[in-house]
Structures are given as C-alpha cells and as structure tokens.
Design a protein around this motif. Structure first.
Motif, short mmCIF file in Angstrom:
data_model
loop_
_atom_site.label_atom_id
_atom_site.label_comp_id
_atom_site.label_asym_id
_atom_site.label_seq_id
_atom_site.Cartn_x
_atom_site.Cartn_y
_atom_site.Cartn_z
N PHE A 15 -20.40 -23.45 -56.67
CA PHE A 15 -20.54 -24.37 -55.12
C PHE A 15 -19.89 -25.14 -54.31
CE2 PHE A 15 -21.83 -28.27 -52.85
CZ PHE A 15 -22.92 -28.00 -52.13
N ASP A 16 -18.87 -25.15 -55.45
CA ASP A 16 -17.46 -25.68 -54.58
C ASP A 16 -16.84 -24.65 -54.52
OD1 ASP A 16 -18.24 -28.44 -55.54
OD2 ASP A 16 -16.77 -29.35 -56.63
N ARG A 17 -16.50 -23.50 -54.75
CA ARG A 17 -15.99 -22.53 -54.97
C ARG A 17 -16.36 -21.77 -53.07
NH1 ARG A 17 -16.79 -18.66 -59.25
NH2 ARG A 17 -15.41 -20.32 -60.62
N GLY A 18 -16.80 -22.00 -53.41
CA GLY A 18 -18.11 -21.98 -51.46
C GLY A 18 -17.36 -22.26 -50.28
N ASN A 19 -16.54 -23.13 -50.92
CA ASN A 19 -15.48 -24.17 -49.48
C ASN A 19 -14.43 -23.84 -49.36
OD1 ASN A 19 -17.38 -26.63 -49.89
ND2 ASN A 19 -16.10 -27.97 -50.82
N ASP B 259 -17.73 -28.44 -42.17
CA ASP B 259 -19.17 -29.65 -42.62
C ASP B 259 -19.71 -29.50 -42.44
OD1 ASP B 259 -17.13 -29.52 -45.09
OD2 ASP B 259 -16.10 -31.17 -44.27
N SER B 260 -21.69 -29.63 -43.47
CA SER B 260 -22.39 -30.18 -43.22
C SER B 260 -23.12 -29.36 -41.90
CB SER B 260 -22.70 -31.79 -43.16
OG SER B 260 -21.98 -32.34 -43.62
N SER B 261 -23.16 -28.23 -41.09
CA SER B 261 -23.36 -27.59 -40.39
C SER B 261 -24.83 -27.33 -40.33
CB SER B 261 -22.81 -25.92 -39.94
OG SER B 261 -22.67 -25.22 -40.42
N PHE B 262 -24.95 -27.19 -41.42
CA PHE B 262 -26.50 -27.30 -41.95
C PHE B 262 -27.39 -27.78 -41.74
CE2 PHE B 262 -22.90 -28.10 -45.46
CZ PHE B 262 -24.06 -28.85 -46.09
N LYS B 263 -26.95 -29.46 -41.41
CA LYS B 263 -27.78 -30.00 -41.23
C LYS B 263 -28.47 -30.57 -39.73
CE LYS B 263 -25.80 -33.22 -45.18
NZ LYS B 263 -25.22 -34.56 -45.44
N SER C 161 -26.96 -22.18 -42.39
CA SER C 161 -27.56 -22.16 -43.74
C SER C 161 -27.04 -22.26 -44.90
CB SER C 161 -29.40 -21.63 -43.84
OG SER C 161 -29.36 -21.91 -45.04
N ILE C 162 -26.98 -23.32 -45.47
CA ILE C 162 -25.74 -23.30 -47.40
C ILE C 162 -26.60 -21.91 -48.02
CG2 ILE C 162 -27.31 -25.49 -48.21
CD1 ILE C 162 -23.74 -26.30 -48.62
N ILE C 163 -27.97 -22.20 -47.82
CA ILE C 163 -28.67 -20.86 -48.64
C ILE C 163 -27.50 -19.88 -48.43
CG2 ILE C 163 -30.44 -20.20 -49.71
CD1 ILE C 163 -30.54 -22.81 -50.41
N TYR D 50 -32.97 -23.32 -42.24
CA TYR D 50 -32.13 -23.44 -41.28
C TYR D 50 -32.38 -24.84 -40.30
CZ TYR D 50 -30.95 -18.55 -42.60
OH TYR D 50 -30.50 -17.42 -43.09
N VAL D 51 -31.48 -25.00 -39.87
CA VAL D 51 -31.05 -25.41 -38.33
C VAL D 51 -30.77 -25.23 -37.25
CG1 VAL D 51 -30.69 -27.52 -40.22
CG2 VAL D 51 -29.33 -27.06 -39.32
N ARG D 52 -30.89 -25.26 -36.30
CA ARG D 52 -30.45 -25.60 -35.02
C ARG D 52 -29.07 -25.69 -34.99
NH1 ARG D 52 -34.89 -25.91 -31.21
NH2 ARG D 52 -35.54 -27.90 -31.87
N GLN D 53 -27.86 -25.42 -34.19
CA GLN D 53 -27.42 -25.67 -34.02
C GLN D 53 -26.33 -24.20 -32.18
OE1 GLN D 53 -25.76 -28.43 -34.72
NE2 GLN D 53 -26.11 -28.15 -37.40
N ARG D 54 -25.81 -25.52 -31.32
CA ARG D 54 -25.43 -25.04 -30.08
C ARG D 54 -23.91 -24.10 -30.73
NH1 ARG D 54 -25.71 -25.32 -25.55
NH2 ARG D 54 -26.83 -26.83 -24.63
N LEU D 55 -23.66 -22.88 -30.24
CA LEU D 55 -22.82 -22.05 -30.51
C LEU D 55 -20.88 -22.52 -30.09
CD1 LEU D 55 -21.71 -19.34 -31.25
CD2 LEU D 55 -22.73 -17.61 -29.15
#
Ligand code: OGA
Ligand code: MN
Length: 304
Positions: free
Chosen positions: A110-114, A120-124, A177-179, A200-205
C-alpha cells in the motif's frame, strides 16, 4: 520583521522553499503566519532539524486547521493503540514490535503506491490542503520524495498546440479513486469493505488557489476519468496533463535528513516517493494532513 530565514530554490516558479531559524514546537504567531504564506506561495517548504514526537507534530499541524483522520490500509491501522488517528505512518517498520514488515505485506505494498505521482487525499470528497511529513528514520540509501508544480504546468499549458485549451476545460469535473490508482500501480490489495467505503469522488480538473488566486491542474494518479467525456478521450487528456505537470517545470528532488519536516500544498503540487530497498532498510515517516473546507467541485475557478 520575522526571525526566520527563507530561501527559495526555484524562484522563477516560486517553488520549493527552505526555512531555517525556526522551531515548529514554539513558533510565534507572527512567524507561523509567515510560514503559512511561504507554504501556500511556494508549494513545498522544507524545515530542517525539527525533531518532533506525534503530539508535537499534531499540535503544530493543527495551527493550519482541522486535521484529517488517517484511512489506514483496509481500515487497519497496524492494530496499534498508540498510533494517533491523525497520524499516517508511511513505513516498513511494524510499530508494535519494531521489526521490518515483509515486502509483500499489504501495508508495505500500500505504501509503495506513494511512488506514483499523486496529490494526497484527492480520493476523499473533501480533499486535503497541506501535508506535513516528518522524517523519523530514513534509509541509508534511496527513500527520497519528489515534487512537481501543477500551477506552472497550467500556466504554461497554452504555450504548446493543444487539443483543449485551459479555457475549454476550466469547468470539467473528474473522478478520483484510490482503488483505481492502486489497482493500476500495485494491484488489487483491498478488501471488499474498504472498496465499498472508498467510492469515486468528484474533483475539479482545475482549481483556483484560495490564497494566491493562481490556478493549477488537479490530477495525479488517483484521477481516473472526466465526467461526461468518452472514457478514453478523458484519460488521454488526464495523461497529457499529468505528463505536462512532471515535464514542464522543475522537479524538486528532496533527499531527507533525519528530523526534517516537509510541508506541501496538495492544491498546487504532485509528489511521489522514489522508493528504497524495503527488504533491507528501515524507513519511518509520520504524516499529518490538514483537511480541506469543502469539495473542490464547490469551488469557483477564475481564469486571468
Ligand atoms: C505521503 C507520501 C512519499 C514518501 O506521505 O503522502 O506520498 O516519500 N510520501 O514517503
Ligand atoms: Mn502522498
């Protein structure tokens, strides 16, 4: 004037500051305001020689605002009653027994995914503002962290022939999404409950920074697709943007020293770990993360 010393490494981008002659444990209100300005205007700020424990790191971090609660991996927080919920521990060392965690263990994977460019936390739903990373134990080799400038990328986007101009995409909304990102980068490592809890969460581009009023792309590895676009067309643009963020400006390559604190503004930069030999070296990093105020899709984008 303030007692701190500020040095900006890439002044042409107003990017990557180093601050000295300050102690985060006892920083005055005036110096704190100045530090906050430096972090928000320079994107990343290194403060050398700041030995802190978790309580001290949290107390300092809370001066920026409310902190996020760490998601842990599969909601397991190493089963450790002593790790405070505000601390994200990025490490291959088991906090309970101080031993190396096997490299194929879920936590290490999981940490290797960094090691893929991300914010950070763009999946929130409400993404993070500022991350504060404290080096508690660094490996003898490798284990750096790199930063690139998504504001510079946006401001130079139209300097090349593009299919889509900034003006055309300024109001587009993506989903993160972090998945999705971990699936691409480290494989399927999540249990069903975690997947359910992390939709999935929505974010501005594109986001306008509330303090500097300057615009930046908001993408990185968690960014999957653009709402209302044909999937592949959206992914192509996201790839082009992510590549431009990495290639248009400086790459700030941070080599850690023990006791350093690095702060970055997730609304402006992407970052990644450079990796290290997890089977051989110990690495312990503790992160606190300043929570955002609202979903990015509720923000307004103002182009100049
Ligand atoms: C983080 C992160 C990279 C690293 O703490 O958010 O991505 O080098 N860290 O540990
Ligand atoms: Mn990160």
């Amino acid at each position: 004037y303030m007692s701190m010393k500020v040095d900006i490494k890439y002044p042409e981008q107003e990017f990557y500051a180093t601050i000295s002659e300050v102690d985060v444990k006892s920083i005055s209100d005036g110096d704190f305001l100045e530090l906050r300005k430096v972090v928000e205007s320079c994107g990343i700020t290194v403060i050398k020689d700041q030995e802190v424990n978790d309580e001290e790191q949290i107390a300092f971090s809370e001066r920026f605002g409310e902190l996020e609660i760490s998601i842990g991996t599969n909601h397991k927080r190493e089963n450790n009653p002593y790790l405070k919920p505000q601390i994200s521990r990025i490490s291959n060392v088991n906090i309970a027994n101080d031993k190396l965690i096997p490299v194929d263990d879920h936590k290490v994977v999981f940490d290797r995914g960094n090691n893929w460019w991300h914010t950070d936390s763009s999946f929130k739903e409400i993404p993070a503002k500022i991350s504060i990373l404290s080096a508690r134990e660094i490996p003898e080799e490798g284990g750096g962290t790199e930063f690139v400038d998504a504001r510079h990328a946006l401001e130079t986007w139209n300097s090349k022939p593009r299919k889509y101009s900034v003006e055309q995409i300024k109001d587009d909304i993506t989903e993160h999404s972090i998945i999705y990102s971990r699936m691409q980068n480290t494989g399927d490592i999540f249990n069903d409950q975690f997947k359910k809890d992390m939709p999935y969460v929505r974010q501005r581009l594109i986001r306008t920074h509330p303090y500097t009023k300057r615009n930046a792309f908001y993408a990185g590895s968690h960014c999957s697709h653009i709402i209302g676009w044909e999937l592949e067309e959206g992914r192509e643009l996201i790839n082009e943007i992510n590549e431009w963020i990495v290639n248009s400006g400086e790459i700030a390559r941070h080599k850690w020293s023990n006791g350093e604190i690095v702060l970055w503004d997730n609304r402006r930069v992407l970052h990644r770990g450079t990796g290290y030999d997890e089977s051989k070296y110990r690495r312990i990093m503790h992160r606190t993360t300043v929570a955002g105020d609202k979903p990015s899709y509720e923000e307004e984008v103002i182009l100049h």
